[in-house]
Each structure stands twice: as structure tokens, then as C-alpha cells.
Write an enzyme that holds these catalytic residues in place. Structure first.
Site, mmCIF file in Angstrom:
data_model
loop_
_atom_site.group_PDB
_atom_site.id
_atom_site.type_symbol
_atom_site.label_atom_id
_atom_site.label_comp_id
_atom_site.label_asym_id
_atom_site.label_seq_id
_atom_site.Cartn_x
_atom_site.Cartn_y
_atom_site.Cartn_z
ATOM 1 N N ASP B 29 0.846 -1.182 0.000
ATOM 2 C CA ASP B 29 0.000 0.000 0.000
ATOM 3 C C ASP B 29 0.888 1.241 0.000
ATOM 4 O O ASP B 29 1.560 1.558 0.981
ATOM 5 C CB ASP B 29 -0.898 -0.026 1.251
ATOM 6 C CG ASP B 29 -1.776 1.220 1.328
ATOM 7 O OD1 ASP B 29 -2.109 1.766 0.254
ATOM 8 O OD2 ASP B 29 -2.102 1.635 2.446
ATOM 9 N N GLU B 81 29.264 3.088 0.258
ATOM 10 C CA GLU B 81 29.136 1.647 0.434
ATOM 11 C C GLU B 81 28.852 1.000 -0.915
ATOM 12 O O GLU B 81 28.556 -0.182 -1.001
ATOM 13 C CB GLU B 81 28.093 1.297 1.495
ATOM 14 C CG GLU B 81 26.701 1.787 1.179
ATOM 15 C CD GLU B 81 25.688 0.664 1.258
ATOM 16 O OE1 GLU B 81 25.430 0.186 2.351
ATOM 17 O OE2 GLU B 81 25.174 0.279 0.188
ATOM 18 N N CYS B 113 26.078 4.372 6.011
ATOM 19 C CA CYS B 113 25.710 5.706 5.527
ATOM 20 C C CYS B 113 26.594 6.823 6.054
ATOM 21 O O CYS B 113 26.336 7.988 5.798
ATOM 22 C CB CYS B 113 24.262 6.017 5.895
ATOM 23 S SG CYS B 113 23.079 4.916 5.121
ATOM 24 N N ARG B 200 12.940 -3.183 13.434
ATOM 25 C CA ARG B 200 12.721 -2.074 14.366
ATOM 26 C C ARG B 200 13.958 -1.709 15.183
ATOM 27 O O ARG B 200 14.051 -0.607 15.716
ATOM 28 C CB ARG B 200 11.565 -2.424 15.323
ATOM 29 C CG ARG B 200 10.227 -2.547 14.620
ATOM 30 C CD ARG B 200 9.099 -2.762 15.614
ATOM 31 N NE ARG B 200 8.860 -1.584 16.443
ATOM 32 C CZ ARG B 200 8.120 -0.554 16.069
ATOM 33 N NH1 ARG B 200 7.549 -0.542 14.897
ATOM 34 N NH2 ARG B 200 7.945 0.474 16.865
ATOM 35 N N THR B 202 16.616 -0.909 14.071
ATOM 36 C CA THR B 202 17.327 0.174 13.379
ATOM 37 C C THR B 202 16.885 1.558 13.886
ATOM 38 O O THR B 202 17.536 2.543 13.575
ATOM 39 C CB THR B 202 17.093 0.134 11.845
ATOM 40 O OG1 THR B 202 15.684 0.258 11.606
ATOM 41 C CG2 THR B 202 17.594 -1.157 11.238
ATOM 42 N N HIS B 235 21.104 12.762 9.375
ATOM 43 C CA HIS B 235 21.058 11.696 8.364
ATOM 44 C C HIS B 235 19.600 11.383 8.030
ATOM 45 O O HIS B 235 18.731 11.414 8.898
ATOM 46 C CB HIS B 235 21.773 10.435 8.860
ATOM 47 C CG HIS B 235 21.600 9.294 7.911
ATOM 48 N ND1 HIS B 235 21.973 9.392 6.596
ATOM 49 C CD2 HIS B 235 21.068 8.060 8.081
ATOM 50 C CE1 HIS B 235 21.681 8.244 5.985
ATOM 51 N NE2 HIS B 235 21.129 7.430 6.861
ATOM 52 N N LYS B 240 10.913 10.622 7.641
ATOM 53 C CA LYS B 240 10.406 10.762 9.005
ATOM 54 C C LYS B 240 11.500 10.900 10.070
ATOM 55 O O LYS B 240 11.419 11.774 10.942
ATOM 56 C CB LYS B 240 9.566 9.516 9.306
ATOM 57 C CG LYS B 240 8.758 9.588 10.555
ATOM 58 C CD LYS B 240 7.946 8.313 10.690
ATOM 59 C CE LYS B 240 7.218 8.263 12.017
ATOM 60 N NZ LYS B 240 6.532 6.957 12.157
ATOM 61 N N ARG B 244 12.093 13.772 13.158
ATOM 62 C CA ARG B 244 11.856 13.336 14.538
ATOM 63 C C ARG B 244 13.111 13.549 15.387
ATOM 64 O O ARG B 244 13.032 14.063 16.506
ATOM 65 C CB ARG B 244 11.435 11.860 14.506
ATOM 66 C CG ARG B 244 11.255 11.265 15.839
ATOM 67 C CD ARG B 244 10.020 10.367 15.963
ATOM 68 N NE ARG B 244 9.952 9.884 17.336
ATOM 69 C CZ ARG B 244 10.480 8.715 17.703
ATOM 70 N NH1 ARG B 244 11.005 7.903 16.809
ATOM 71 N NH2 ARG B 244 10.440 8.352 18.962
ATOM 72 N N ASN B 267 17.009 8.017 0.365
ATOM 73 C CA ASN B 267 18.197 7.936 1.204
ATOM 74 C C ASN B 267 19.416 7.758 0.315
ATOM 75 O O ASN B 267 19.588 6.707 -0.293
ATOM 76 C CB ASN B 267 18.067 6.744 2.167
ATOM 77 C CG ASN B 267 19.295 6.590 3.051
ATOM 78 O OD1 ASN B 267 20.199 7.426 3.029
ATOM 79 N ND2 ASN B 267 19.321 5.507 3.821
ATOM 80 N N SER B 297 25.043 2.874 10.019
ATOM 81 C CA SER B 297 24.742 1.662 10.751
ATOM 82 C C SER B 297 26.035 0.962 11.128
ATOM 83 O O SER B 297 27.027 1.038 10.420
ATOM 84 C CB SER B 297 23.876 0.729 9.909
ATOM 85 O OG SER B 297 22.594 1.286 9.770
#
Ligand SMILES: [Zn+2]
Lengths: 132, 349
Positions: B29, B81, B113, B200, B202, B235, B240, B244, B267, B297
Site C-alpha cells: 500500500d 558503500e 551511511c 525495528r 534500526t 542523516h 520521518k 523526529r 536515502n 549503521s
């Protein structure tokens, strides 16, 4: 089935990577790629000059059946581009619908992958024209 | 000695794919992704574009703004990378194309990243030590997510380049910090085509812990508060997270918007916060303070505080603006074309 000779590719780096041309000391004619003898006056002394990366399309053709190295890119436009300093070069035009290419279209040269020797061989870089 | 950015440049490929185009192929979706991740479209590299080509163009733009002799560049660091070769440096190609060879130190960097900001950290330190006159740091990626995976909706392409020096600065470096821990939130093992991520895990223990950790370190080190900054950029793994993180760190939306590109760019991995910084420099005024925090990461964040100088107004127009590249001249591709361009289609021998 190696198609790109690393030694030959490396010899062309000054012109392919940095657009270095040769300006004849005697008559001022600019050769690209550089030559040993000036085609205008047969002079043999040159100075290295970088080409201007801006220009316009003089003439072009659209390749529908390309060599195996470029078959994933068809159809693509192959053009003769006149650069701001009057030098003419032949190159691909990237990032454009080939049907939209027109004589006089302003372009600039951008660093791109030109060819790669399969999945394991060297990658040859150089310049293509893109819409300015 | 004051060190900082002498010239900056960005490169964003022209091709784009809309999120809905990807979602339709995998029966997902689109609205959920667009709302949940605040992503609408992402950049796609052409078949003749890679980390090296984007790095060269971004670096030439940085040179155009720096107005320096390329042979004065004593170090070239390309962080990515997605280096085109598994073994053979990208940096030598970039240095050769710019005319920085042979008296130049070169290294390819990799840290998910964060590889771009890693180069910036090193370049600034090397200039500060007096070892080199100018140093070039590039963050560039043409990253891929596995088909149908959440990462496929965000993994994009782009590059940003910064030339560091100690005179003719457009932005002075006030402070730089790093916040690192060993955190296995995202990885790719050798010979694997696509990366894996820990879902999650991450989020809070990875992205937010490190970006907020580095921000706290920067504010402590400089004695500054969020209100002292004109802009902040974090980054951008999606639309979102950076908004945040910024709000959790005490920044307002107006401070975050100039560098917030991911909703329409995706990204760009090593290019993400560096490209955001170029978009901020495009509109910053002399005296403006900028906070930049990357994230890679594995995991860690590099943080920087910059102060924009008067010279920004002289150099800005010498190369294409980042927002113009993001908003104009876009070529939309179908999922089929995207799959072909990204090498996702298995070809005959
Ligand atoms: Zn001559």
C-alpha cells in the site's frame, strides 16, 4: 573475452578524464585528442589546454542497434558536439529522450561510465554530453 | 588555525521513481509508505552513473566554488558503500579526473551511511594539522535494497563533495565529534547482493541513540543551544527519522526544512546529510550557524558545527544549486526500467 586493455585505457586518461587537448604553438589550432603533428600546419610543438565543457549539438544520429557493450542503452543519441572553444568531439548524449535531440541544443560534458569489460573487467570512464 | 569548507558541490541524478510505482509491483500500500516514512519518490542512477561519476561531478562543482588549483589538493577521501570496484580505489579515479594526482593521499572509506562525513572529519583534521593545504571529502552512493524490501522504497543515489582548507572559507568548522558503539542494525556480508537490516532495531537503539548522542556531545563541546543555530541537518534514511531526531534534539521545523531532502530524494546513504548540508549552504547567510549529524549503521554518528562566512555570497552561483537539481529536469522511470538500470534483471549469457 576481454575487450578493454587496461594499459590502453590508462594512456587515454588525460583526454578521457580531464578533456586535455593540444594547442599548436605555431598556429594555435587545438587538437582533441592530442596529436603528434598539427593537422593544420604540421607543427610538432603543443601546449596542453583543457577543453571547455560547454557546447552545442552540431549533428546527431540515433543508435537503435548498438554494439554488445551498449545494447542495454539503446536507443541512444550519438552526436558531434561543438564546444565553446570551437573544438568538435563525437560523444553520446545522456539523460535525454533521443527524439528530443535537436541541432543547436545546448549541452555540457559530464563524467560518465563509457564502457565496462563484462562483470569482471575494467570500467572505462570518460565524458558524455547532457542537456545544459 | 581556523579550518573549514572552501568549496562545496552536490550531484543528484535526473531519474526518479515514484513510491507508488514500486508499491504496485509488490502489492504494497503506497499510502502507508508515503505517510509512514514520509517518502514520495527517490533518485535512480542511470546505467552510466555510479559512485565515481557522481563524485567527480560533485567535486568539480566544489572546485568551481573553491576556485583553487586542483594540484593543491593533498588528500582525496571518497566515502561510499557502493564503490564500483570491490578491489581498486574510487579515489584515484576521482583524483585523476580532477587533476589532483600524483601528490595526493587517497583512501576509500566505508561505514554504511556515514562514510561521507567520515571523510569530512579526516579532511578537516588533516588540514588543521598543516599536513595538506586542501583536502577533498566526498560522500556518494548508488545503494540498493532487496526487491520488495522496505529499503527498496528509500535506497537512492547522489553525491556531495567538500574541499577543506584554512583560508577563503565559506563555512568555518567550530567543532566536530563522533559518537560510536558496536550496534548490528544493518549489514551486508561479502558476496551478498543486498544488505540485511534488523527491522525495528534500526530505530531507537541505532539511529536515534547515535544521532542524539552526537548532537548532545556537540552542544556540550560548544556550549551552544538549539536556538543558536539557523539550520540543522540529520542523516535521512527516510523522510520521518531526521524530522523526529531534530525535534527530539530541540530544533524547530523551520531550522530543519532547508536540509530535509529525503521525502523527494530518498536515502542517498553516504551522501545524505552531506547533500543536505549543500542545500543549506545554498541558502545560508553569513554568520548563520549550522549543525550537521550523520549516521552510519554499525553504528555511529559524526557531528559538525559550521559558521557560514561572507564568502558564501561570492561562490554560491558558481555551481548548480542542490534544490534545483532535486526539483527540475526530472526523468520518471517505470519499475521495469528501474529494474534494468539497477541490474535487477537476470540477463542471458
Ligand atoms: Zn599548427
Amino acid at each position: 573475452m576481454s575487450t578493454l586493455n587496461p594499459a590502453r585505457v590508462a594512456r587515454e586518461f588525460p583526454s578521457r578524464y580531464r578533456l586535455e587537448a593540444a594547442r599548436c604553438d605555431a598556429c594555435g589550432a587545438v587538437s582533441f585528442p592530442p596529436r603528434l603533428v598539427c593537422p593544420s600546419c604540421r607543427g610538432r610543438k603543443f601546449k596542453v589546454v583543457p577543453l571547455q565543457p560547454e557546447g552545442k549539438v552540431l549533428t546527431w544520429t540515433v543508435i537503435h542497434v548498438g554494439p554488445s557493450s551498449h545494447k542495454h542503452e539503446v536507443p541512444y543519441a550519438l552526436a558531434v558536439v561543438e564546444l565553446a572553444d570551437g573544438v568538435r568531439i563525437t560523444c553520446q548524449i545522456a539523460d535525454v529522450d533521443p527524439a528530443q535531440v535537436a541541432a543547436g541544443m545546448p549541452v555540457r560534458l559530464e563524467f560518465r561510465r563509457i564502457q565496462e569489460d563484462g562483470e569482471a573487467g575494467v570500467i572505462a570512464y570518460g565524458h558524455k554530453a547532457v542537456p545544459a | 588555525m581556523r579550518v573549514g569548507i572552501v568549496g562545496y558541490g552536490a550531484y543528484i541524478p535526473r531519474r526518479r521513481i515514484r513510491l507508488g510505482e514500486i508499491a504496485a509491483v509488490w502489492g504494497a500500500d503506497a499510502a502507508t509508505y508515503e505517510r509512514g516514512l514520509e517518502l514520495h519518490e527517490k533518485s535512480v542512477p542511470a546505467s552510466d552513473e555510479d559512485t565515481v561519476t557522481m563524485s567527480v561531478t560533485a567535486s568539480r562543482r566544489a572546485l568551481a566554488r573553491a576556485k583553487i588549483d586542483p594540484s593543491s589538493i593533498g588528500a582525496v577521501y571518497v566515502g561510499s558503500e557502493s564503490h564500483p570496484y570491490a578491489v581498486k580505489p574510487s579515489g584515484t579515479i576521482v583524483a585523476e579526473a580532477l587533476g589532483a594526482t600524483p601528490a595526493v593521499h587517497c583512501a576509500d572509506l566505508e561505514f554504511a551511511c556515514k562514510a561521507g562525513s567520515e571523510g569530512m572529519f579526516l579532511a578537516a583534521a588533516l588540514v588543521k594539522s598543516g599536513e595538506v593545504q586542501h583536502a577533498l571529502a566526498v560522500g556518494a552512493d548508488t545503494s540498493q535494497g532487496a526487491p520488495g524490501d522496505a529499503l527498496e522504497y528509500s535506497a537512492a543515489a547522489g553525491a556531495a563533495a567538500f574541499i577543506f582548507g584554512s583560508s577563503n572559507l565559506v563555512a568555518t568548522l567550530e567543532a566536530q565529534v563522533s559518537f560510536m558503539t558496536d550496534t548490528p542494525d544493518f549489514w551486508r556480508r561479502e558476496y551478498m547482493r543486498y544488505p540485511r537490516h534488523a527491522g525495528r532495531f534500526t530505530g531507537e537503539p541505532a539511529y536515534f541513540k547515535h544521532t542524539l548522542g552526537a548532537t548532545r556531545m556537540l552542544l556540550e563541546k560548544t556550549g551552544l543551544q538549539p536556538k543558536d543555530f539557523a539550520f540543522a541537518v540529520f542523516h535521512q534514511p527516510n523522510g520521518k527519522f531526521p524530522m523526529r531526531a531534530g525535534k527530539l534534539a530541540g530544533f524547530r521545523r523551520e531550522q530543519l526544512e532547508a536540509g530535509w531532502l529525503s521525502p523527494w530524494l530518498g536515502n542517498t546513504y553516504s551522501g545524505a546529510s552531506p547533500i543536505g548540508l549543500t542545500a543549506i549552504l545554498d541558502q545560508a547567510r553569513p554568520g548563520d550557524r549550522i549543525l550537521m549529524v550523520s549516521y552510519g549503521s554499525g553504528a555511529g554518528s559524526d557531528g559538525f558545527v559550521w559558521t557560514v562566512t561572507e564568502r558564501i555570497d561570492e561562490v554560491r552561483a558558481a555551481a548548480p544549486a542542490t534544490r534545483d537539481q532535486l526539483d527540475n529536469g526530472k526523468l520518471y522511470v517505470s519499475y521495469g526500467t528501474y529494474a534494468k538500470l539497477r541490474g535487477k534483471i537476470r540477463m542471458g549469457e
